[in-house]
Design a protein around this motif. Structure first.
Motif, PDB file in Angstrom:
ATOM      1  N   GLU A   1       0.885  -1.238  -0.191  1.00 30.81           N
ATOM      2  CA  GLU A   1       0.004   0.032  -0.023  1.00 30.81           C
ATOM      3  C   GLU A   1       0.926   1.242   0.076  1.00 30.81           C
ATOM      4  O   GLU A   1       1.926   1.265   0.675  1.00 30.81           O
ATOM      5  CB  GLU A   1      -0.797   0.151   1.362  1.00 30.81           C
ATOM      6  CG  GLU A   1      -1.953   1.067   1.150  1.00 30.81           C
ATOM      7  CD  GLU A   1      -3.037   0.985   2.517  1.00 30.81           C
ATOM      8  OE1 GLU A   1      -4.246   1.458   2.348  1.00 30.81           O
ATOM      9  OE2 GLU A   1      -2.205   0.657   3.437  1.00 30.81           O
ATOM     10  N   PHE A   2       0.491   2.369  -0.869  1.00 29.97           N
ATOM     11  CA  PHE A   2       1.183   3.618  -0.911  1.00 29.97           C
ATOM     12  C   PHE A   2       0.188   4.636  -0.111  1.00 29.97           C
ATOM     13  O   PHE A   2      -0.872   5.134  -0.354  1.00 29.97           O
ATOM     14  CB  PHE A   2       1.152   4.002  -2.175  1.00 29.97           C
ATOM     15  CG  PHE A   2       2.237   4.798  -2.528  1.00 29.97           C
ATOM     16  CD1 PHE A   2       2.188   6.050  -1.893  1.00 29.97           C
ATOM     17  CD2 PHE A   2       3.236   4.755  -3.520  1.00 29.97           C
ATOM     18  CE1 PHE A   2       3.467   7.100  -2.104  1.00 29.97           C
ATOM     19  CE2 PHE A   2       4.203   5.930  -3.877  1.00 29.97           C
ATOM     20  CZ  PHE A   2       4.193   7.165  -2.994  1.00 29.97           C
ATOM     21  N   VAL A   3       0.851   4.992   1.093  1.00 36.11           N
ATOM     22  CA  VAL A   3       0.349   6.101   1.973  1.00 36.11           C
ATOM     23  C   VAL A   3       1.032   7.213   1.946  1.00 36.11           C
ATOM     24  O   VAL A   3       2.367   7.398   2.311  1.00 36.11           O
ATOM     25  CB  VAL A   3       0.244   5.405   3.401  1.00 36.11           C
ATOM     26  CG1 VAL A   3      -0.637   6.327   4.392  1.00 36.11           C
ATOM     27  CG2 VAL A   3      -0.312   3.869   3.543  1.00 36.11           C
ATOM     28  N   ALA A   4       0.252   8.440   1.579  1.00 37.26           N
ATOM     29  CA  ALA A   4       0.965   9.576   1.862  1.00 37.26           C
ATOM     30  C   ALA A   4       0.567  10.249   3.220  1.00 37.26           C
ATOM     31  O   ALA A   4      -0.385   9.996   3.550  1.00 37.26           O
ATOM     32  CB  ALA A   4       0.637  10.601   0.613  1.00 37.26           C
ATOM     33  N   LEU A   5       1.434  10.992   3.765  1.00 36.84           N
ATOM     34  CA  LEU A   5       1.144  11.694   5.275  1.00 36.84           C
ATOM     35  C   LEU A   5       1.536  12.996   5.084  1.00 36.84           C
ATOM     36  O   LEU A   5       2.621  13.612   4.822  1.00 36.84           O
ATOM     37  CB  LEU A   5       2.418  10.733   6.174  1.00 36.84           C
ATOM     38  CG  LEU A   5       2.405  11.408   7.537  1.00 36.84           C
ATOM     39  CD1 LEU A   5       1.059  11.323   8.410  1.00 36.84           C
ATOM     40  CD2 LEU A   5       3.499  11.010   8.387  1.00 36.84           C
TER      41      LEU A   5
ATOM     42  N   VAL B 173       0.185  18.525  -1.443  1.00 33.06           N
ATOM     43  CA  VAL B 173      -1.290  17.825  -1.358  1.00 33.06           C
ATOM     44  C   VAL B 173      -1.379  17.223  -2.741  1.00 33.06           C
ATOM     45  O   VAL B 173      -1.914  16.071  -2.960  1.00 33.06           O
ATOM     46  CB  VAL B 173      -2.498  18.965  -1.229  1.00 33.06           C
ATOM     47  CG1 VAL B 173      -3.831  18.156  -1.578  1.00 33.06           C
ATOM     48  CG2 VAL B 173      -2.517  19.094   0.134  1.00 33.06           C
ATOM     49  N   ASP B 174      -1.017  17.842  -3.801  1.00 32.62           N
ATOM     50  CA  ASP B 174      -1.196  17.252  -5.456  1.00 32.62           C
ATOM     51  C   ASP B 174      -0.255  16.015  -5.491  1.00 32.62           C
ATOM     52  O   ASP B 174      -0.457  15.158  -6.011  1.00 32.62           O
ATOM     53  CB  ASP B 174      -0.686  18.286  -6.429  1.00 32.62           C
ATOM     54  CG  ASP B 174      -1.785  19.385  -6.676  1.00 32.62           C
ATOM     55  OD1 ASP B 174      -3.009  19.069  -6.003  1.00 32.62           O
ATOM     56  OD2 ASP B 174      -1.772  20.505  -7.351  1.00 32.62           O
ATOM     57  N   GLU B 175       0.963  16.141  -4.989  1.00 31.43           N
ATOM     58  CA  GLU B 175       1.733  15.019  -5.042  1.00 31.43           C
ATOM     59  C   GLU B 175       1.223  13.718  -4.301  1.00 31.43           C
ATOM     60  O   GLU B 175       1.229  12.685  -4.710  1.00 31.43           O
ATOM     61  CB  GLU B 175       3.206  15.177  -4.388  1.00 31.43           C
ATOM     62  CG  GLU B 175       4.034  14.018  -4.189  1.00 31.43           C
ATOM     63  CD  GLU B 175       5.488  14.844  -3.594  1.00 31.43           C
ATOM     64  OE1 GLU B 175       6.132  15.613  -4.547  1.00 31.43           O
ATOM     65  OE2 GLU B 175       6.110  14.637  -2.571  1.00 31.43           O
ATOM     66  N   ALA B 176       0.512  13.913  -3.022  1.00 30.98           N
ATOM     67  CA  ALA B 176      -0.119  13.211  -2.417  1.00 30.98           C
ATOM     68  C   ALA B 176      -1.339  12.269  -3.332  1.00 30.98           C
ATOM     69  O   ALA B 176      -1.257  11.141  -3.490  1.00 30.98           O
ATOM     70  CB  ALA B 176      -0.546  13.539  -1.119  1.00 30.98           C
TER      71      ALA B 176
ATOM     72  N   LEU C 263      -6.944  20.107   1.671  1.00 34.83           N
ATOM     73  CA  LEU C 263      -6.545  21.286   1.796  1.00 34.83           C
ATOM     74  C   LEU C 263      -7.169  21.905   3.111  1.00 34.83           C
ATOM     75  O   LEU C 263      -6.616  22.726   3.699  1.00 34.83           O
ATOM     76  CB  LEU C 263      -6.742  22.441   0.686  1.00 34.83           C
ATOM     77  CG  LEU C 263      -5.636  22.234  -0.455  1.00 34.83           C
ATOM     78  CD1 LEU C 263      -6.125  22.716  -1.797  1.00 34.83           C
ATOM     79  CD2 LEU C 263      -4.290  22.416   0.130  1.00 34.83           C
ATOM     80  N   HIS C 264      -8.591  21.640   2.991  1.00 33.37           N
ATOM     81  CA  HIS C 264      -9.438  21.938   4.227  1.00 33.37           C
ATOM     82  C   HIS C 264      -8.944  21.520   5.450  1.00 33.37           C
ATOM     83  O   HIS C 264      -8.955  22.321   6.454  1.00 33.37           O
ATOM     84  CB  HIS C 264     -11.003  21.697   3.864  1.00 33.37           C
ATOM     85  CG  HIS C 264     -11.996  22.131   4.905  1.00 33.37           C
ATOM     86  ND1 HIS C 264     -12.065  23.519   4.936  1.00 33.37           N
ATOM     87  CD2 HIS C 264     -12.490  21.422   5.941  1.00 33.37           C
ATOM     88  CE1 HIS C 264     -13.257  23.569   5.746  1.00 33.37           C
ATOM     89  NE2 HIS C 264     -13.185  22.567   6.431  1.00 33.37           N
ATOM     90  N   ALA C 265      -8.615  20.274   5.325  1.00 32.73           N
ATOM     91  CA  ALA C 265      -8.160  19.636   6.450  1.00 32.73           C
ATOM     92  C   ALA C 265      -6.765  20.257   6.998  1.00 32.73           C
ATOM     93  O   ALA C 265      -6.543  20.304   8.438  1.00 32.73           O
ATOM     94  CB  ALA C 265      -7.800  18.000   6.524  1.00 32.73           C
ATOM     95  N   LEU C 266      -6.034  20.803   6.094  1.00 32.70           N
ATOM     96  CA  LEU C 266      -4.627  21.470   6.516  1.00 32.70           C
ATOM     97  C   LEU C 266      -4.986  23.076   6.940  1.00 32.70           C
ATOM     98  O   LEU C 266      -4.010  23.804   6.964  1.00 32.70           O
ATOM     99  CB  LEU C 266      -3.797  21.188   5.454  1.00 32.70           C
ATOM    100  CG  LEU C 266      -3.295  19.774   4.999  1.00 32.70           C
ATOM    101  CD1 LEU C 266      -2.681  19.642   3.758  1.00 32.70           C
ATOM    102  CD2 LEU C 266      -2.445  19.442   6.210  1.00 32.70           C
TER     103      LEU C 266
END
Ligand SMILES: Nc1ncnc2c1ncn2[C@@H]1O[C@H](COP(=O)(O)OP(=O)(O)OP(=O)(O)O)[C@@H](O)[C@H]1O
Length: 247
Positions: free
Chosen positions: A38-42, A186-189, A231-234
Motif C-alpha cells: 500500500e502507498f500511503v502519503a502522510l 497535496v497534489d503529490e499525495a 487542503l481544508h483539513a490542513l
C-alpha cells in the motif's frame, strides 16, 4: 518496541504511539496500519510531527522519549529530502554500500532509475534529480518491504518532480513495497498515493482512500475534490470546484 510484521497482514502496525519533546507529546497515542504494497502519503501542518512519526517507524529515534507498539518489516529503506550520498564513493559504490556481492543488482537498480552508464560517476557530477534517482536505486537494491520517504522531492524543481513522480509510481507498481511518503504537497499525495492520512494533534485525523484510476489528471473533478478536502483539513480554504471541469 520493534518487532517483525512479516507474518502479519499489515506491513506496518503502529499502536498507541507517543513521542514527547519535553512536556509536549508530538505523537499522542497514534494508531496507523499500512497494508503490504500500500502507498500511503502522510500530510500535516508544519510541525505536526510527520518526520517524528517517520523516524519512529524507521527506528531512528532511539534517543527520544515515548511509548507504544511498532511492528515493521525487516527490510526497510529510507529516502530523505537530500540524497545523502557519500561524496567520496562513486555512484555504484553508493548504491551497494554495505551489500557485498550486490554489484550486478546495483547496476540493474541504476538502469531502472534511468542511470545506466553513470555507475562510475561521482555524486558531485550529478544533478539534484539524478542524485535522488541514485538514492532511489540505493533503496530499491535492498528490495524493501517498506519504503519510508521524507519529502524526497522537496528540493527538486517542478519539472523534475513530475518526472520523479512518474518514476516512483512505476517502481512501486513493479516492486510493490509498502510506502509511507511524507509530503507537504497535496497534489503529490493525490497523484501518487492509494491512501492519504493527515496528522492532527498528534494522531491520524483524516484517513482517505484515493480510488482514482492512473494516470491521474489534476483536472479530474474527483482529483479536485480530494485536493479540496485535504487542503481544508490542513486549514487552507481552496476555491470551490469549477463546474463543468473536464478530466
Ligand atoms: N529533537 C527535537 N527536540 C525538540 N523538539 C523537536 C525535536 N524534533 C522535533 N521537534 C519538535 O516536534 C515537532 C514536530 O516536528 P516534526 O519535524 O516531526 O514535524 P513535521 O510535521 O515533520 O514538520 P515540517 O512539516 O515543518 O517538516 C516540532 O514542533 C518540532 O519543533
Amino acid at each position: 518496541m520493534a518487532a517483525d510484521a512479516d507474518q502479519l497482514t499489515s506491513a506496518v502496525v503502529v499502536r498507541d504511539l507517543v513521542r514527547r519533546f519535553g512536556d509536549r507529546a508530538v505523537l499522542d497515542h497514534l494508531d496507523l496500519d499500512i497494508a503490504p504494497g500500500e502507498f500511503v502519503a502522510l500530510l500535516g501542518r508544519s510541525g505536526s510531527g510527520k518526520s517524528t512519526l517517520l523516524r519512529a517507524i524507521a527506528g531512528l529515534d532511539y534517543d527520544v522519549e515515548g511509548s507504544g507498539e511498532l511492528r515493521v518489516p525487516r527490510e526497510v529503506s529510507v529516502a530523505f529530502q537530500d540524497s545523502r550520498l557519500l561524496p567520496w564513493l562513486r555512484v555504484l559504490d553508493n548504491v551497494v554500500l554495505g551489500l557485498p556481492g550486490a554489484r550486478d543488482r546495483g547496476r540493474r537498480a541504476l538502469a531502472e532509475v534511468g542511470l545506466e552508464g553513470r555507475e562510475r560517476a561521482w555524486p558531485s557530477e550529478l544533478s539534484g534529480g539524478e542524485q535522488q534517482r541514485v538514492a532511489l536505486a540505493r533503496c530499491l537494491v535492498r528490495e524493501p518491504a517498506l519504503l519510508l520517504a521524507d519529502e524526497p522531492f522537496g528540493s527538486l524543481d517542478a519539472l523534475t518532480r513530475i518526472k520523479m513522480h512518474d518514476l516512483l509510481r512505476e517502481l512501486c507498481a513493479r516492486h510493490r513495497p509498502a510506502v509511507l511518503l511524507v509530503t507537504h504537497d497535496v497534489d503529490e499525495a493525490v497523484d501518487l498515493a492509494d491512501r492519504i492520512v493527515v496528522l492532527e494533534r498528534g494522531r491520524i485525523g483524516l484517513d482517505v482512500h484515493v480510488d482514482l484510476p492512473a494516470p491521474r489528471s489534476h483536472r479530474d473533478p474527483l482529483f479536485q475534490s480530494h485536493r479540496d478536502r485535504l487542503l481544508h483539513a490542513l486549514g487552507i480554504h481552496a476555491p470551490a470546484i469549477t463546474e463543468g471541469a473536464t478530466p
